[in-house]
Motif scaffolding. Structure first.
Motif, PDB file in Angstrom:
ATOM      1  N   ASP A 202      -1.497  -2.861  -2.617  1.00  0.00           N
ATOM      2  CA  ASP A 202      -1.343  -1.421  -2.441  1.00  0.00           C
ATOM      3  C   ASP A 202      -1.917  -0.685  -3.648  1.00  0.00           C
ATOM      4  O   ASP A 202      -1.802  -1.145  -4.777  1.00  0.00           O
TER       5      ASP A 202
ATOM      6  N   ILE B  17      -1.947   1.547   1.683  1.00  0.00           N
ATOM      7  CA  ILE B  17      -0.798   0.643   1.648  1.00  0.00           C
ATOM      8  C   ILE B  17      -0.951  -0.383   2.753  1.00  0.00           C
ATOM      9  O   ILE B  17      -1.169  -0.033   3.916  1.00  0.00           O
TER      10      ILE B  17
ATOM     11  N   ALA C 238      -3.531  -1.269   7.881  1.00  0.00           N
ATOM     12  CA  ALA C 238      -3.509  -0.467   6.658  1.00  0.00           C
ATOM     13  C   ALA C 238      -3.173   0.962   7.035  1.00  0.00           C
ATOM     14  O   ALA C 238      -3.541   1.430   8.101  1.00  0.00           O
TER      15      ALA C 238
END
Length: 132
Positions: free
Chosen positions: A87, A112, A124
């Motif tokens: 992340d 993230i 994602a």
């Protein structure tokens, strides 16, 4: 290394690497400012150029960083990015709270990734101030 008695500061230049408790800091130039003329009570650390601060699996980078010893914070500016595993979050200014592991990002843009074993529709997620 140079010592400035008048301003109670020590300056290191070159590839500088510093360790303090559970945090590591590297930069091209490092200014350590002290409250007292005896250089015993550290006020802050100012890092310039290729700044990288790491704590465990988390690390943050930027062009400029100021570590405040009394607040136990590291403020990064100049294209700052904070990483935790895969992340990453970017912004205009990132404040890392060294005691709690919390980060505050101004003007945030995040990527993230779901952790292994977690279910989700997206592989994602991207968050910006427009679609938080």
């Amino acid at each position: 290394m140079s010592l400035d008695y008048e301003h109670h500061a020590i300056v290191w230049t070159g590839h500088v690497h510093a360790n303090q408790a559970n945090a590591q800091l590297s930069s091209d130039k490092l200014h350590v400012n002290y409250f007292d003329k005896d250089f015993k009570q550290m006020k802050d650390i100012v890092a310039e150029g290729n700044v990288r601060m790491s704590q465990g699996t988390r690390w943050a980078t930027g062009d400029h960083g100021v570590m405040d010893q009394t607040k136990h914070t590291m403020v990064l500016t100049g294209s700052p990015v904070v990483h935790d595993g895969n992340d990453q979050i970017t912004g205009s200014k990132i404040t890392v709270y060294l005691d709690s592991g919390r980060s505050v990002v101004e003007g945030a843009h995040a990527v993230i990734f779901p952790h292994q074993g977690e279910e989700g529709e997206n592989t994602a997620a991207k968050s910006t101030p427009d679609n938080q």
